[in-house]
Design an enzyme around this catalytic site. Structure first.
Site, PDB file in Angstrom:
ATOM      1  N   GLN A   1      -0.655  -4.385  -8.296  1.00 47.32           N
ATOM      2  CA  GLN A   1      -1.005  -5.601  -9.156  1.00 47.32           C
ATOM      3  C   GLN A   1      -1.116  -6.914  -8.654  1.00 47.32           C
ATOM      4  OE1 GLN A   1       2.803  -6.316 -11.818  1.00 47.32           O
ATOM      5  NE2 GLN A   1       2.101  -8.399 -12.024  1.00 47.32           N
TER       6      GLN A   1
ATOM      7  N   ASP B   1      -3.640  -7.654  -7.054  1.00 47.37           N
ATOM      8  CA  ASP B   1      -5.112  -7.908  -7.455  1.00 47.37           C
ATOM      9  C   ASP B   1      -5.442  -7.349  -8.899  1.00 47.37           C
ATOM     10  OD1 ASP B   1      -5.945  -8.669  -4.666  1.00 47.37           O
ATOM     11  OD2 ASP B   1      -5.297  -6.590  -4.220  1.00 47.37           O
TER      12      ASP B   1
ATOM     13  N   HIS C   1       1.003  -1.142   0.030  1.00 49.26           N
ATOM     14  CA  HIS C   1      -0.042  -0.164   0.026  1.00 49.26           C
ATOM     15  C   HIS C   1       0.885   1.226  -0.045  1.00 49.26           C
ATOM     16  CE1 HIS C   1      -2.732  -2.851   2.373  1.00 49.26           C
ATOM     17  NE2 HIS C   1      -3.333  -2.574   1.220  1.00 49.26           N
TER      18      HIS C   1
HETATM   19  O1  PAF Z   1      -8.077  -3.853  -3.059  1.00 54.99           O
HETATM   20  C1  PAF Z   1      -8.574  -3.376  -1.927  1.00 54.99           C
HETATM   21  O2  PAF Z   1      -8.195  -3.178  -0.747  1.00 54.99           O
HETATM   22  C2  PAF Z   1     -10.180  -3.261  -2.043  1.00 54.99           C
HETATM   23  O3  PAF Z   1     -10.760  -4.100  -2.824  1.00 54.99           O
HETATM   24  C3  PAF Z   1     -10.442  -2.026  -2.290  1.00 54.99           C
HETATM   25  C4  PAF Z   1      -9.908  -1.371  -3.969  1.00 54.99           C
HETATM   26  C5  PAF Z   1      -9.904  -0.889  -1.438  1.00 54.99           C
HETATM   27  C6  PAF Z   1     -11.975  -1.652  -2.532  1.00 54.99           C
HETATM   28  O4  PAF Z   1     -12.620  -2.019  -1.411  1.00 54.99           O
END
Ligand code: PAF
Length: 284
Positions: free
Chosen positions: A151, A153, A35
């Protein structure tokens, strides 16, 4: 400067007063280096960054880990601060309950039809509809210049991109590479459920994807496809292990230029996903 906003109305008021380029980093919290790589990119590229922290119930199926999903707000804020320089401006939207993101009478589902019955969608029916619904809502609230996704996800990214294109949404999208630990395991909030032995077992996932990648890089597409089938059939921990066209998540065709090798692997009761993107050199 970091500002924390908890209510829909306060967030709307804030958004009205923002100008300049806005980077959006949507998250469900429990932030890790993956993140933070999105956050750092946004800080580098934009006048201000909105980071949302919301564990979205609509994307969890019954029996999934919604209740035990890690909520670590205080630590998340410290991690955000550790990425910031003096002039950076981050707005953290952290709705304290579902109404503070959906309002009180929300009654819409956003569903992308394509790519929505393969890979994760096959095993988590409705999951991506929950994702696109909340992401659409977050896009509408934040009106970002550019939105950052990981990436790891990959299917989520492609489905959100399709929604953006189909619904003519203004935001640009940027996908950031997977962040891995020292053993190659893709970082995920769910890794914290793994004990020592399970962490070792989990390495089978990235190692297998790498092995298939090296077969593909030697131009052996057929060999890679049969290897994937062979590996998957030998070990029930694989939920899926597939090689698909990265553009549309369909089986490979003559026009495929790049593939995604995607796997879902279950360790104990933890479901892990990972993928690798490989350009085909058509050596066969
Ligand atoms: O990838 C995530 O953490 C979640 O799917 C998101 C994009 C924040 C949507 O809730």
């Amino acid at each position: 400067m970091i500002e924390i906003i908890n209510t829909l109305q306060d967030f709307k008021n804030k958004r009205e007063r923002l100008s300049g380029s806005i980077g959006l980093v949507p998250t469900m919290g429990n932030l890790h280096e993956g993140h933070l790589s999105l956050l750092k990119e946004s800080l580098k590229e934009n006048d201000q960054t909105i980071l949302t922290i919301f564990v979205n119930p609509k994307q969890f199926l019954q029996g999934e880990d919604l209740d035990k999903y890690p909520r670590t707000f205080e630590q998340d804020i410290e991690k955000i601060k550790s990425c910031m320089h003096e002039d950076d401006h981050v707005i953290v939207f952290h709705p304290t309950n579902d109404h503070e993101i959906y309002g009180t009478s929300f009654n819409t589902t956003i569903k992308v039809e394509s790519m929505n019955n393969v890979l994760c969608a096959k095993f988590r029916p409705g999951h991506f509809d929950g994702v696109t619904t909340v992401v659409y809502r977050i896009f509408s609230l934040c009106r970002p210049t550019i939105s950052y996704f990981g990436q790891k996800d990959y299917q989520q990214y492609q489905i959100i991109k399709k929604m953006r294109d189909d619904l003519l949404l203004e935001t640009k999208l940027k996908m950031m590479p997977i962040t891995r630990d020292e053993n190659g395991l893709a970082l995920s909030s769910r890794n914290r459920y793994l004990d020592h032995d399970q962490r070792e077992e989990a390495q089978i996932l990235p190692q297998t994807l790498k092995e298939i990648e090296s077969i593909l890089k030697r131009g052996k597409v057929e060999d890679a496809l049969s290897k994937a089938i062979e590996i998957k059939s030998k070990y029930s921990a694989w939920q899926y292990l597939e090689i698909l066209d990265s553009k549309n998540l369909e089986p490979l065709s003559d026009t495929t230029k790049e593939v995604v090798i995607a796997g879902a692997f279950i360790v104990g009761s933890t479901r892990l996903i990972d993928n690798r993107l490989v350009l085909l050199n058509h050596a066969e």
